[in-house]
Design an enzyme around this catalytic site. Structure first.
Site, mmCIF file in Angstrom:
data_model
loop_
_atom_site.group_PDB
_atom_site.id
_atom_site.type_symbol
_atom_site.label_atom_id
_atom_site.label_comp_id
_atom_site.label_asym_id
_atom_site.label_seq_id
_atom_site.Cartn_x
_atom_site.Cartn_y
_atom_site.Cartn_z
ATOM 1 N N HIS A 236 0.766 -9.333 4.362
ATOM 2 C CA HIS A 236 -0.390 -8.424 4.355
ATOM 3 C C HIS A 236 -0.983 -8.424 2.939
ATOM 4 C CE1 HIS A 236 -2.267 -4.690 6.357
ATOM 5 N NE2 HIS A 236 -2.892 -4.811 5.197
ATOM 6 N N GLN B 260 0.803 -1.225 0.000
ATOM 7 C CA GLN B 260 0.000 0.000 0.000
ATOM 8 C C GLN B 260 0.839 1.280 0.000
ATOM 9 O OE1 GLN B 260 -2.626 -1.797 3.268
ATOM 10 N NE2 GLN B 260 -4.047 -0.444 2.222
ATOM 11 N N GLU C 244 -5.509 -10.245 8.594
ATOM 12 C CA GLU C 244 -6.913 -10.387 8.196
ATOM 13 C C GLU C 244 -7.201 -11.534 7.231
ATOM 14 O OE1 GLU C 244 -8.248 -6.641 6.675
ATOM 15 O OE2 GLU C 244 -8.061 -5.655 8.610
HETATM 16 C C1 BGC Z 1 -6.492 -3.645 5.942
HETATM 17 C C2 BGC Z 1 -5.802 -2.467 5.314
HETATM 18 C C3 BGC Z 1 -6.853 -1.543 4.710
HETATM 19 C C4 BGC Z 1 -7.751 -1.056 5.807
HETATM 20 C C5 BGC Z 1 -8.850 -0.091 5.367
HETATM 21 C C6 BGC Z 1 -7.740 -3.282 6.715
HETATM 22 O O1 BGC Z 1 -8.750 -4.192 6.480
HETATM 23 O O2 BGC Z 1 -5.586 -4.379 6.724
HETATM 24 O O3 BGC Z 1 -4.893 -2.939 4.377
HETATM 25 O O4 BGC Z 1 -6.274 -0.469 4.034
HETATM 26 O O5 BGC Z 1 -8.410 -2.164 6.349
HETATM 27 O O6 BGC Z 1 -9.730 -0.727 4.513
#
Ligand code: BGC
Length: 409
Positions: A111, A20, A156
């Site tokens: 990630h 990101q 996640e």
């Molecule tokens: C993720 C991030 C994402 C953020 C906002 C999380 O679910 O780990 O990568 O940018 O949420 O959506």
């Protein structure tokens, strides 16, 4: 005004993720999907790969004492079983830069993005994915364990599974035919993913979720073999499903919490030294309230981080907030959001929940996956034309909390 003090040594900071923010990653599944125009192009992102020292100077100036970032698997292992020492050296420098500023690192090993050799050969659908993942994790920890004490294996897993195999909005774009009937979160509007539809994705989803849990467990065991003293966690996206008085809604909420949080956690709970909470969603069945919304169109409900911490506290290991934050381009609601989520975290600690740190998502504006660069989560605004960094006013409100180790109410 009432000052709510946090325990001594509580960690304050923010989080980022490699794909990101770093820029220049072209050998992973997301980069390929962008070349195929199924998701937005990430390109140079924030160029954090070259500007991490500047960014960590900003974090330090904002009173941060901890920072969570992720390692890009595709950089470390660009070909199966071939590890790139230059990439290792880069992340060692990143860790040294944090230490030089007195910031404690929390490293996430994976990630979302996968090296192409792995995703193209089936990724987490592969029966041998646990061994492959464990080998990668153990390699990285062995290389970095003198510079970092805390590693999270996965970020996640449920979000990867549901967006990749049920909604079909993320690689590998497989969509369960009935998905429109089920509300699965964390993607909002998407690009044109051109998913393959059918019933098979549901079975693949179940296989992937099982393999992800097994991969975490295998990685935990492999890491402990090479570095027994390292703290190993998993980062769990926890949606709080609540309900009104109606017993049917109560049942719906119980099933949803079980499906989203409990199934995975029950599979890994014997292999976690701590758990990271990523909190973004509160949803109440039977709720008639008109919620104020964030720029993601998510309910503005920072106080319910309390319920998410409570849900994870049953596993009886220390917790840390690994992500929680708001997309808020004009910065009009971020300070309030942060204050409320921090107050609720304080309340959880008062009620006996062992929370050790709080990392706001995110330090920088960044690539919001299938939504590209439009959504702004950063404490620091990025001008994507000039890559100039501008600290948002809300970052100073958070700075005050970090520096005083306390929040006012
Ligand atoms: C993720 C991030 C994402 C953020 C906002 C999380 O679910 O780990 O990568 O940018 O949420 O959506």
């Amino acid at each position: 005004m009432n000052e709510k003090k946090f325990p001594d040594g509580f960690y304050w900071g923010a989080a980022t993720a490699s794909y990101q923010v770093e820029g220049g990653i072209d050998n992973c599944d997301w980069a390929k999907a962008a070349r195929e125009e199924r998701v937005p192009v990430c390109g140079q992102a924030c160029d954090h790969y070259h500007r991490y020292e500047t960014d960590f100077d900003i974090a330090k100036s904002l009173g941060h004492t901890a920072h969570r970032f992720s390692i890009e698997w595709a950089r470390i292992e660009p070909e199966e079983g071939k590890f790139n020492q230059e990439a290792v050296a880069h992340y060692r420098n990143v860790l040294l830069a944090l230490h030089a500023r007195g910031i404690k690192p929390f490293v996430t090993l994976w990630h979302f993005t996968l090296p192409l050799w792995f995703s193209e050969s089936g990724g987490f659908e592969r029966a041998d994915s646990p061994e492959i993942f464990a080998q990668y994790c153990a390699f990285v920890v062995k290389e970095l364990d003198d510079l970092c004490e805390h590693f999270s294996t996965q970020n996640e897993p449920n979000v990867v599974g549901s967006n990749g195999w049920l909604r079909g909005t993320w690689p590998p774009f497989k969509r369960f035919a009935l998905t429109d009937l089920v509300s699965i979160t964390n993607s909002g509007k998407s690009y044109e993913p051109r998913s393959q539809r059918g019933f098979k994705p549901l079975f693949l989803y179940m296989r992937v979720m099982k393999n992800l849990a097994c991969s975490h467990n295998a990685a935990y065991i492999a890491i402990k073999k090479v570095s027994p003293n390292i703290e190993v966690s998993v980062v769990k996206h926890t949606i709080v499903f609540d309900s009104n008085w109606n017993p049917i809604n109560k049942l719906k909420a119980a099933i949803a919490n079980y499906a989203w949080t409990r199934i995975y956690m029950n599979r890994v709970k014997k292999h976690v030294d701590s758990i990271g909470l990523n909190y973004y969603f509160y949803t109440k069945f039977g709720d008639k309230r008109q919620w104020r919304k964030t720029d993601m169109d998510w309910n503005f409900a920072p106080e319910h981080i309390y319920d998410a911490l409570k849900m994870l506290s049953v596993y009886k290991v220390p917790l840390f907030v690994s992500e929680a934050g708001i997309a808020d381009a004009d910065d009009s609601g971020r300070a309030e959001y942060i204050q409320k989520q921090v107050q609720a975290t304080w309340q959880a600690i008062q009620d006996g929940i062992d929370v050790r740190g709080h990392m706001y998502w995110s330090l920088l504006d960044n690539y919001e996956w299938a939504l590209g660069f439009e959504k702004r989560f950063g404490l620091v605004e990025i001008d994507y034309n000039t890559l100039e960094r501008r600290i948002r006013p809300s970052a100073y409100v958070y700075k005050d909390i970090c520096q005083h180790n306390a929040v006012l109410e």
